[in-house]
Design a protein around this motif. Structure first.
Motif, short mmCIF file in Angstrom:
data_model
loop_
_atom_site.label_atom_id
_atom_site.label_comp_id
_atom_site.label_asym_id
_atom_site.label_seq_id
_atom_site.Cartn_x
_atom_site.Cartn_y
_atom_site.Cartn_z
N GLN A 1 2.15 6.85 -0.37
CA GLN A 1 2.04 5.96 1.12
C GLN A 1 0.76 5.60 1.16
O GLN A 1 0.31 4.58 1.74
N THR A 2 0.09 6.72 0.57
CA THR A 2 -1.74 5.61 0.27
C THR A 2 -1.57 4.46 -0.25
O THR A 2 -2.11 4.03 -0.40
N ASP B 1 -0.27 1.75 1.76
CA ASP B 1 -0.59 1.10 2.79
C ASP B 1 -1.51 0.45 2.05
O ASP B 1 -2.72 -1.12 2.40
N THR C 1 -2.95 -3.96 2.79
CA THR C 1 -3.91 -4.79 3.42
C THR C 1 -4.59 -5.58 2.05
O THR C 1 -4.48 -6.31 2.31
#
Length: 106
Positions: A85-86, A89, A93
């Motif tokens: 998930q990191t 994300d 971005t």
């Protein structure tokens, strides 16, 4: 090419364990760089095809697959999900900085 890593059960010293962990970290960085290069290719394709940087359906599928892969190899699925998930994300971005927030979810 990297040399085979010893079985962790055979390691007897803290130094040996740490050396093994450091070697694995190096291999993980090589794989992360390769993954990052693949994601970089996605930006141009998404721009050409009008696809949004954020693709919630794809992200959910990646997380689901990651959890299953983790379980299959004995890794804590919650840890794997948090790591992925990191990454997701972070890459979204980066993609939004180039593509903006419009486009379709493919």
């Amino acid at each position: 090419m990297t040399s085979p890593r010893p079985d962790p059960a055979t390691l007897k010293t803290l130094a040996d364990c740490r050396a093994g962990i450091d070697a694995i970290d190096g291999e993980l960085m090589i794989l992360l760089a390769e993954r990052q290069a693949h994601v970089a290719q996605v930006v141009g394709i998404k721009a050409r095809e009008g696809v949004a940087a954020a693709a919630p359906t794809r992200a959910a599928a990646v997380i689901e697959r990651t959890r299953q892969l983790a379980l299959d190899v004995g890794v804590d699925a919650d840890l794997a999900e948090a790591l992925w998930q990191t990454m997701i994300d972070h890459f979204i971005t980066k993609e939004e900085a180039v593509l903006g927030k419009g486009g379709s979810d493919l």
